[in-house]
Motif scaffolding. Structure first.
Motif, mmCIF file in Angstrom:
data_model
loop_
_atom_site.group_PDB
_atom_site.id
_atom_site.type_symbol
_atom_site.label_atom_id
_atom_site.label_comp_id
_atom_site.label_asym_id
_atom_site.label_seq_id
_atom_site.Cartn_x
_atom_site.Cartn_y
_atom_site.Cartn_z
ATOM 1 N N SER A 1 0.851 -1.178 -0.107
ATOM 2 C CA SER A 1 -0.094 -0.119 0.151
ATOM 3 C C SER A 1 0.965 1.253 -0.041
ATOM 4 O O SER A 1 0.605 2.241 -0.858
ATOM 5 N N TRP B 1 -3.070 -1.437 -9.249
ATOM 6 C CA TRP B 1 -3.551 -1.349 -8.085
ATOM 7 C C TRP B 1 -4.980 -1.011 -7.654
ATOM 8 O O TRP B 1 -5.607 -1.402 -6.699
ATOM 9 N N ARG B 2 -5.778 -0.355 -8.556
ATOM 10 C CA ARG B 2 -7.065 0.052 -8.626
ATOM 11 C C ARG B 2 -7.985 -1.361 -8.702
ATOM 12 O O ARG B 2 -8.836 -1.455 -7.935
ATOM 13 N N LYS C 1 -7.669 -2.960 -5.360
ATOM 14 C CA LYS C 1 -8.456 -2.253 -4.372
ATOM 15 C C LYS C 1 -10.041 -2.622 -4.487
ATOM 16 O O LYS C 1 -10.602 -2.618 -3.594
ATOM 17 N N LYS C 2 -10.556 -2.720 -5.731
ATOM 18 C CA LYS C 2 -11.685 -3.039 -6.104
ATOM 19 C C LYS C 2 -12.063 -4.483 -5.495
ATOM 20 O O LYS C 2 -13.253 -4.669 -5.248
ATOM 21 N N GLN D 1 -10.715 -5.901 -3.053
ATOM 22 C CA GLN D 1 -10.324 -6.070 -1.524
ATOM 23 C C GLN D 1 -11.495 -6.385 -0.836
ATOM 24 O O GLN D 1 -12.658 -5.685 -0.881
#
Length: 152
Positions: free
Chosen positions: A56, A97-98, A101-102, A104
């Motif tokens: 992160s 990364w996005r 995160k979606k 997660q």
């Protein structure tokens, strides 16, 4: 795709991510991810265990700089003299990364299927940084080459 900072003979990278469960009194049970880093020959292979928070922080460097560049452009004077920053655009890494995160989950999920997907997405994120970066420094800083143990 050619990596611009590689010399033709000795320098290359290999990144692979694996998982390990750890338990501590302070943090409880959590997952760590093994990043295997190779620059040069196989004898120079290094391994370091990283938590999600480490990834992160790396993503913050990649995405925060990305936001910084777009906001700077709106106030830029073409005749102004300013120092160049060391930031480079890594759009695929930002996208990876996005995507991570979606996917997660809430809180700390240690489900094997979820962690396998997370390992894949973290590896993809690191590979995107590797292929888009013009220098290995961001990955060197991430693995902390002075602090890691040799795997050989």
């Amino acid at each position: 795709m050619k990596l611009h900072w590689l010399t033709p003979v000795t320098m290359f990278f290999l990144l692979f991510v694996s998982k390990l469960f750890t338990q501590s009194k302070k943090h409880g049970k959590y997952a760590q991810f093994l990043v295997i880093y190779c620059e040069g020959t196989f004898r120079e292979t290094l391994g370091v265990w990283k938590r999600y928070s480490d990834f992160s922080a790396l993503a913050n460097k990649v995405t925060h700089g990305h936001e910084k560049c777009s906001s700077v452009l709106t106030h830029m004077n073409p005749l102004a003299i300013s120092d160049e920053t060391d930031f480079e655009m890594l759009p695929n890494a930002v996208t990876s990364w996005r995507l991570l995160k979606k996917r997660q989950r809430w809180y700390r999920c240690l489900d094997a299927g979820y962690l396998s997907l997370k390992v894949f997405l973290l590896e993809r994120f690191l590979h995107d940084i590797l292929f888009e970066s013009s220098s290995p420094n961001i990955l060197r800083d991430f693995v902390g080459t002075a602090q890691v143990q040799k795997l050989n």
